[in-house]
Design a protein around this motif. Structure first.
Motif, short mmCIF file in Angstrom:
data_model
loop_
_atom_site.label_atom_id
_atom_site.label_comp_id
_atom_site.label_asym_id
_atom_site.label_seq_id
_atom_site.Cartn_x
_atom_site.Cartn_y
_atom_site.Cartn_z
N GLU A 56 0.87 -1.18 0.00
CA GLU A 56 0.00 0.00 0.00
C GLU A 56 0.91 1.22 0.00
OE1 GLU A 56 -2.57 -0.10 3.37
OE2 GLU A 56 -3.74 1.60 2.70
N ASP A 57 0.68 2.11 -0.96
CA ASP A 57 1.48 3.34 -1.06
C ASP A 57 0.50 4.45 -1.38
OD1 ASP A 57 3.50 5.17 -1.29
OD2 ASP A 57 4.14 4.54 -3.29
N GLY A 58 0.02 5.15 -0.35
CA GLY A 58 -1.04 6.12 -0.56
C GLY A 58 -2.27 5.39 -1.08
N ALA A 59 -2.79 5.88 -2.20
CA ALA A 59 -4.00 5.25 -2.76
C ALA A 59 -3.65 4.05 -3.64
CB ALA A 59 -4.75 6.29 -3.60
N THR A 60 -2.37 3.78 -3.84
CA THR A 60 -1.95 2.67 -4.73
C THR A 60 -1.90 1.37 -3.95
OG1 THR A 60 -0.66 4.20 -6.05
CG2 THR A 60 -0.09 1.88 -6.25
N ARG A 61 -2.48 0.32 -4.54
CA ARG A 61 -2.48 -1.00 -3.90
C ARG A 61 -2.03 -2.04 -4.91
NH1 ARG A 61 -8.09 -0.17 -0.53
NH2 ARG A 61 -7.14 1.28 0.93
N LEU A 62 -1.06 -2.83 -4.54
CA LEU A 62 -0.52 -3.84 -5.44
C LEU A 62 -0.45 -5.16 -4.70
CD1 LEU A 62 2.34 -1.49 -6.49
CD2 LEU A 62 0.74 -2.40 -8.17
N TRP A 63 -0.78 -6.25 -5.37
CA TRP A 63 -0.78 -7.53 -4.67
C TRP A 63 -0.12 -8.64 -5.49
CZ3 TRP A 63 -5.09 -5.02 -6.53
CH2 TRP A 63 -5.83 -5.68 -7.49
N ASP A 64 0.99 -8.28 -6.08
CA ASP A 64 1.77 -9.28 -6.83
C ASP A 64 3.24 -8.87 -6.75
OD1 ASP A 64 1.90 -11.49 -8.99
OD2 ASP A 64 3.05 -9.82 -9.82
N SER A 65 4.10 -9.85 -6.48
CA SER A 65 5.52 -9.52 -6.29
C SER A 65 6.13 -8.87 -7.54
CB SER A 65 6.31 -10.77 -5.90
OG SER A 65 6.15 -11.80 -6.87
N GLY A 66 5.71 -9.32 -8.72
CA GLY A 66 6.24 -8.73 -9.96
C GLY A 66 5.80 -7.29 -10.11
N ALA A 67 4.51 -7.06 -9.87
CA ALA A 67 3.97 -5.70 -9.98
C ALA A 67 4.63 -4.79 -8.94
CB ALA A 67 2.46 -5.72 -9.80
N ILE A 68 4.83 -5.31 -7.74
CA ILE A 68 5.43 -4.50 -6.67
C ILE A 68 6.88 -4.13 -7.03
CG2 ILE A 68 6.25 -4.59 -4.27
CD1 ILE A 68 3.70 -6.32 -3.67
N CYS A 69 7.66 -5.09 -7.50
CA CYS A 69 9.07 -4.79 -7.83
C CYS A 69 9.13 -3.80 -8.99
CB CYS A 69 9.83 -6.08 -8.16
SG CYS A 69 10.10 -7.10 -6.70
N GLY A 70 8.29 -3.99 -10.02
CA GLY A 70 8.28 -3.07 -11.15
C GLY A 70 7.86 -1.67 -10.73
N TYR A 71 6.83 -1.61 -9.89
CA TYR A 71 6.32 -0.32 -9.41
C TYR A 71 7.40 0.42 -8.61
CZ TYR A 71 3.64 2.87 -6.38
OH TYR A 71 3.18 3.96 -5.69
N LEU A 72 8.02 -0.26 -7.67
CA LEU A 72 9.02 0.39 -6.82
C LEU A 72 10.22 0.86 -7.63
CD1 LEU A 72 8.92 -1.89 -3.63
CD2 LEU A 72 8.06 0.45 -3.86
N ALA A 73 10.64 0.06 -8.61
CA ALA A 73 11.79 0.45 -9.44
C ALA A 73 11.47 1.75 -10.19
CB ALA A 73 12.15 -0.66 -10.41
N ASP A 74 10.24 1.87 -10.67
CA ASP A 74 9.86 3.09 -11.40
C ASP A 74 9.63 4.28 -10.46
OD1 ASP A 74 10.05 1.87 -13.82
OD2 ASP A 74 7.91 1.51 -14.07
#
Ligand SMILES: N[C@@H](CCC(=O)N[C@@H](CS)C(=O)NCC(=O)O)C(=O)O
Length: 197
Positions: A56-74
């Motif tokens: 959870e990052d503010g209003a953003t919610r992610l529930w997959d390790s691939g999506a989380i790693c890609g999101y954080l890198a960006d």
């Protein structure tokens, strides 16, 4: 940011990623082996499938390790864990970023459950095709993009490590050396030290 995690799960990918970035993140332990803990409404609002990792990052919610790693890198480009849009390595990066959850994971399930192979109709091809592709991808080294470590290595590195741990692989010098390089990174070591109750 809030990271929902449980020790000894795929959540270690997100924990490792956070350590690579060195950004503040609150860790919330969810015992996935306990149905009541998984029903926690705060957790389910972030992870509709009741799985870890979830972020959870503010209003953003992610529930997959691939999506989380890609999101954080960006989100944290200064860490250099994702080639920028327009960089010549961006395409290869995205390809390998998705390879873990789109190809390796289902191929591992095929292998572990001894399911019938249907390389043409199954999106992941087959376990053997996945392995041949991964071996070829890692041949250049030391990382999947060559000299540059990226978020794709966080996913692939944990997968190679899991496959070795689960004894799915007999003797894979290239993959094992790669897994060793990944787990030797100080950020992985910090995540591993936190990955306990
Ligand atoms: N595709 C997801 C899979 C996550 C996943 O299956 N996590 C497992 C732990 S390794 C889990 O939370 N299982 C609990 C459950 O399904 O009830 C990812 O990589 O994030």
């Amino acid at each position: 940011m809030k990271l929902y995690w449980c020790p000894k799960t795929r959540a270690v990918r997100a924990m490792w990623m956070v350590e690579e970035l060195g950004v503040p993140c609150e860790r919330v332990l969810i015992d996935i082996r306990d149905a009541a803990a998984k029903d926690d409404p705060g957790f389910r609002a972030v992870s509709p499938m009741g799985k870890v990792p979830a972020l959870e990052d503010g209003a953003t919610r992610l529930w997959d390790s691939g999506a989380i790693c890609g999101y954080l890198a960006d989100q944290y480009p200064q860490a250099g864990l994702a080639p920028a849009i327009g960089h010549p390595d961006r395409g290869a990066y995205l390809q390998w970023l998705l390879f873990t959850n789109a190809v390796i994971e289902p191929a591992m399930a095929e292998k572990l459950s001894q399911s019938p192979v249907s390389a043409v109709s199954h999106g992941w091809g087959s376990f053997d095709l996945m392995m041949a592709t991964l071996r070829a991808g890692l041949a250049r080294g030391p990382w999947i993009l060559g000299e540059r470590f990226s978020a794709a290595d966080v996913l692939l590195g944990t997968s190679c490590s899991f496959m070795r741990q689960f004894k799915i692989l007999e003797d894979e010098p290239v993959l094992f050396a790669y897994a060793d390089s990944c787990t030797a990174r100080p950020a992985f070591q910090r995540a591993a030290a936190l990955d306990v109750r």
